[in-house]
Design a protein around this motif. Structure first.
Motif, mmCIF file in Angstrom:
data_model
loop_
_atom_site.group_PDB
_atom_site.id
_atom_site.type_symbol
_atom_site.label_atom_id
_atom_site.label_comp_id
_atom_site.label_asym_id
_atom_site.label_seq_id
_atom_site.Cartn_x
_atom_site.Cartn_y
_atom_site.Cartn_z
ATOM 1 N N GLN A 231 25.413 50.592 32.622
ATOM 2 C CA GLN A 231 26.596 51.001 31.877
ATOM 3 C C GLN A 231 27.571 51.774 32.765
ATOM 4 O OE1 GLN A 231 25.157 53.162 28.457
ATOM 5 N NE2 GLN A 231 24.081 51.369 27.621
ATOM 6 N N ASP A 232 27.042 52.646 33.616
ATOM 7 C CA ASP A 232 27.912 53.395 34.535
ATOM 8 C C ASP A 232 28.628 52.455 35.502
ATOM 9 O OD1 ASP A 232 27.193 55.728 33.337
ATOM 10 O OD2 ASP A 232 26.171 56.594 35.078
ATOM 11 N N LEU A 233 27.897 51.504 36.063
ATOM 12 C CA LEU A 233 28.516 50.547 36.980
ATOM 13 C C LEU A 233 29.532 49.670 36.254
ATOM 14 C CD1 LEU A 233 25.432 49.551 39.155
ATOM 15 C CD2 LEU A 233 27.456 50.797 39.919
ATOM 16 N N GLN A 234 29.280 49.366 34.994
ATOM 17 C CA GLN A 234 30.247 48.608 34.212
ATOM 18 C C GLN A 234 31.545 49.396 34.044
ATOM 19 O OE1 GLN A 234 30.490 45.497 32.930
ATOM 20 N NE2 GLN A 234 32.520 46.118 32.205
ATOM 21 N N GLN A 235 31.427 50.705 33.882
ATOM 22 C CA GLN A 235 32.636 51.525 33.770
ATOM 23 C C GLN A 235 33.409 51.560 35.087
ATOM 24 O OE1 GLN A 235 33.016 54.901 31.112
ATOM 25 N NE2 GLN A 235 30.778 55.043 31.049
ATOM 26 N N VAL A 236 32.687 51.589 36.208
ATOM 27 C CA VAL A 236 33.370 51.508 37.507
ATOM 28 C C VAL A 236 34.059 50.153 37.642
ATOM 29 C CG1 VAL A 236 33.095 51.631 40.008
ATOM 30 C CG2 VAL A 236 31.716 53.112 38.547
ATOM 31 N N ARG A 237 33.393 49.114 37.181
ATOM 32 C CA ARG A 237 34.002 47.775 37.220
ATOM 33 C C ARG A 237 35.279 47.746 36.371
ATOM 34 N NH1 ARG A 237 31.397 42.287 34.494
ATOM 35 N NH2 ARG A 237 33.181 40.923 34.887
ATOM 36 N N THR A 238 35.232 48.345 35.195
ATOM 37 C CA THR A 238 36.416 48.369 34.330
ATOM 38 C C THR A 238 37.561 49.102 35.013
ATOM 39 O OG1 THR A 238 35.034 48.291 32.347
ATOM 40 C CG2 THR A 238 37.283 49.107 32.078
ATOM 41 N N TYR A 239 37.229 50.222 35.684
ATOM 42 C CA TYR A 239 38.264 50.937 36.430
ATOM 43 C C TYR A 239 38.858 50.051 37.530
ATOM 44 C CZ TYR A 239 40.509 53.876 39.858
ATOM 45 O OH TYR A 239 41.427 54.370 40.745
ATOM 46 N N ALA A 240 37.996 49.398 38.295
ATOM 47 C CA ALA A 240 38.464 48.557 39.402
ATOM 48 C C ALA A 240 39.358 47.438 38.892
ATOM 49 C CB ALA A 240 37.267 47.988 40.154
ATOM 50 N N GLU A 241 38.975 46.866 37.774
ATOM 51 C CA GLU A 241 39.775 45.781 37.202
ATOM 52 C C GLU A 241 41.147 46.280 36.780
ATOM 53 O OE1 GLU A 241 38.751 42.018 34.298
ATOM 54 O OE2 GLU A 241 37.883 43.975 33.824
ATOM 55 N N GLY A 242 41.185 47.463 36.167
ATOM 56 C CA GLY A 242 42.466 48.025 35.759
ATOM 57 C C GLY A 242 43.319 48.443 36.946
ATOM 58 N N ALA A 244 43.436 47.106 39.775
ATOM 59 C CA ALA A 244 43.972 45.914 40.433
ATOM 60 C C ALA A 244 45.279 45.451 39.801
ATOM 61 C CB ALA A 244 42.943 44.795 40.408
ATOM 62 N N THR A 245 45.540 45.894 38.575
ATOM 63 C CA THR A 245 46.772 45.477 37.895
ATOM 64 C C THR A 245 47.936 46.421 38.188
ATOM 65 O OG1 THR A 245 46.269 46.738 35.882
ATOM 66 C CG2 THR A 245 45.386 44.493 36.038
ATOM 67 N N THR A 246 47.662 47.542 38.873
ATOM 68 C CA THR A 246 48.735 48.463 39.233
ATOM 69 C C THR A 246 49.411 47.967 40.504
ATOM 70 O OG1 THR A 246 47.410 49.906 40.663
ATOM 71 C CG2 THR A 246 47.338 50.331 38.285
ATOM 72 N N ASP A 247 50.490 48.637 40.879
ATOM 73 C CA ASP A 247 51.193 48.260 42.118
ATOM 74 C C ASP A 247 50.777 49.153 43.279
ATOM 75 O OD1 ASP A 247 52.319 50.582 41.260
ATOM 76 O OD2 ASP A 247 54.406 49.906 41.384
ATOM 77 N N ARG A 248 49.609 49.804 43.138
ATOM 78 C CA ARG A 248 49.135 50.713 44.181
ATOM 79 C C ARG A 248 47.846 50.200 44.806
ATOM 80 N NH1 ARG A 248 50.589 54.396 40.021
ATOM 81 N NH2 ARG A 248 48.418 54.417 39.321
ATOM 82 N N PRO A 249 47.651 50.456 46.106
ATOM 83 C CA PRO A 249 46.348 50.185 46.731
ATOM 84 C C PRO A 249 45.278 51.052 46.083
ATOM 85 C CG PRO A 249 48.056 50.569 48.389
ATOM 86 C CD PRO A 249 48.646 50.965 47.079
ATOM 87 N N THR A 250 44.027 50.621 46.221
ATOM 88 C CA THR A 250 42.918 51.315 45.570
ATOM 89 C C THR A 250 41.802 51.607 46.555
ATOM 90 O OG1 THR A 250 43.391 50.318 43.415
ATOM 91 C CG2 THR A 250 41.144 51.134 43.759
ATOM 92 N N LEU A 251 41.194 52.799 46.406
ATOM 93 C CA LEU A 251 40.067 53.219 47.233
ATOM 94 C C LEU A 251 39.028 53.857 46.300
ATOM 95 C CD1 LEU A 251 40.425 55.110 50.605
ATOM 96 C CD2 LEU A 251 38.639 55.713 48.984
ATOM 97 N N LEU A 269 33.301 44.601 43.058
ATOM 98 C CA LEU A 269 34.099 44.028 44.140
ATOM 99 C C LEU A 269 34.982 42.905 43.623
ATOM 100 C CD1 LEU A 269 31.359 43.803 46.938
ATOM 101 C CD2 LEU A 269 33.119 45.559 46.690
ATOM 102 N N ASP A 270 34.398 42.018 42.833
ATOM 103 C CA ASP A 270 35.141 40.853 42.342
ATOM 104 C C ASP A 270 36.246 41.258 41.376
ATOM 105 O OD1 ASP A 270 33.458 39.266 43.846
ATOM 106 O OD2 ASP A 270 32.134 38.769 42.171
ATOM 107 N N ALA A 271 35.930 42.193 40.465
ATOM 108 C CA ALA A 271 36.900 42.579 39.442
ATOM 109 C C ALA A 271 38.119 43.260 40.046
ATOM 110 C CB ALA A 271 36.240 43.502 38.414
ATOM 111 N N GLY A 272 37.896 44.044 41.098
ATOM 112 C CA GLY A 272 39.002 44.791 41.694
ATOM 113 C C GLY A 272 39.597 44.164 42.931
ATOM 114 N N GLY A 273 39.062 43.000 43.347
ATOM 115 C CA GLY A 273 39.527 42.406 44.598
ATOM 116 C C GLY A 273 39.278 43.343 45.759
ATOM 117 N N LEU A 274 38.114 44.008 45.748
ATOM 118 C CA LEU A 274 37.799 45.044 46.728
ATOM 119 C C LEU A 274 36.881 44.530 47.819
ATOM 120 C CD1 LEU A 274 37.098 47.895 44.158
ATOM 121 C CD2 LEU A 274 39.209 47.536 45.459
ATOM 122 N N ARG A 275 36.892 45.239 48.947
ATOM 123 C CA ARG A 275 36.005 44.920 50.071
ATOM 124 C C ARG A 275 35.289 46.191 50.493
ATOM 125 N NH1 ARG A 275 40.134 42.128 54.142
ATOM 126 N NH2 ARG A 275 41.318 43.980 53.577
#
Length: 338
Positions: A231-242, A244-251, A269-275
């Motif tokens: 559940q915690d990792l799912q919340q991180v995934r939800t954050y990453a997905e959101g 990715a829709t902003t106009d700012r880089p993410t870390l 990684l997939d939800a946020g387009g992260l590496r």
């Protein structure tokens, strides 16, 4: 005619040694087979699979030993079985590819150094402060920062050097902190048992260089807590997905209590387009936990995840006394992707 001369040959029976080798081979293959099957099915399964997935590369050892035993025991089924397990496990040990060969677009507009450190209930606070003074990172992510740790950061870390802070106090493992040389704007963070604060850093005070920051510290996948971990990792995934829709880089940085071999981590990684920064420099399997065993033993559960606007110059793994985690020091470049 001698009756013995026409007696049919006795059927072949494997020796006791060969039977023992085949039996041990089967036992050695049971756990690697289960874990490899779950990895191939893109699921973390139930206990003990999530715990074992963290050490997937090391399952090549019992599978290799099983192959040797199958050959010695002349057990053809075992040979095929062992080769299949080795092939599947070896395939997935490769770094998880989320566009690892892609070059960030645009020129470099900023450089920053990121330090993430789990200080294990605050025990390594002194060592962390020494590392901060020595390395002078731009951004610091601290996990398991207990009240004494928070007090030490406030009293011993110069406000001149780190004027911008987002500290969530908590007992034992629940406290966390983000320290920055750059201005921070408030962000919601992620509401979980272990504090996961978030901020927006404005590099150099320029709004066109604002980046999303999120500290990660999900609960660990202990046998009776796998659902909470997921559940915690799912919340991180939800954050990453959101994000990715902003106009700012993410870390996103911190102790994820997960590796690239966990499906829940790959979905972030997939939800946020992260590496993963360490993966980008060929250090996907450098262990960060536990420090009680020497490298290369252990697994990598501490990460610095970055969006496509970043490139990685260098990654170092720092050994701090009094904590069971190695810290990550990552040198990044921010590219203008507009």
């Amino acid at each position: 005619m001698d009756s013995a001369a026409v007696t049919p040959d006795a059927p072949f029976r494997p020796s006791g040694t060969r039977r023992a080798a085949a039996g041990l081979c089967g036992l050695l293959l049971l756990v690697p087979s289960l874990v490899a099957a779950c990895r191939a099915a893109d699921t973390d399964g139930i206990t003990p699979v999530p715990q074992l997935l963290a050490f997937l590369p090391w399952l090549l050892l019992p599978a290799g030993a099983a192959l040797l035993l199958a050959v010695l025991g002349r057990w053809r089924t075992g040979i095929v079985w062992a080769i299949a397990v080795l092939a599947v496990t070896g395939w997935y040990v490769r770094p998880y590819d989320t566009g690892l060969t892609d070059n960030p677009p645009g020129p470099v507009v900023a450089r920053l150094t990121v330090l993430t450190s789990n200080v294990e209930f605050g025990n390594a606070t002194g060592e962390l402060l020494a590392a901060i003074r020595r390395e002078e990172p731009d951004l610091v992510f601290v996990q398991e920062c207990d009240p004494a740790c928070s007090a030490a950061l406030a009293a011993e870390l110069s406000r001149t050097d780190y004027p911008h802070r987002n500290i969530v106090e908590g007992d034992a493992a629940s406290g966390s902190a983000i320290l920055s040389k750059h201005p921070l704007r408030p962000a919601p963070g992620i509401p979980t048992t272990l504090a996961m604060p978030g901020s927006v850093a404005v590099l150099g005070g320029r709004e066109d260089r604002a980046i999303n920051l999120q500290l990660a510290h999900p609960l660990p996948p202990v046998p009776n807590g796998v659902d909470d971990w997921q559940q915690d990792l799912q919340q991180v995934r939800t954050y990453a997905e959101g994000a990715a829709t902003t106009d700012r880089p993410t870390l996103i940085a911190g102790d994820f209590n997960a590796t690239q071999d966990h499906a829940a981590f790959r979905r972030i990684l997939d939800a946020g387009g992260l590496r993963d920064s360490a993966t980008l420099v060929g250090a996907a399997h450098t262990p960060t936990w536990p420090t009680s065993v020497r490298r290369p033993l252990g697994t990598q559960i501490d990460h610095v995840l970055i969006s496509k606007e970043f490139s990685v110059r260098k990654v170092r793994f720092l050994e701090l006394e009094n904590t069971d985690h190695r810290s990550l020091l990552v040198e990044l470049e921010l590219h203008d992707a507009r």
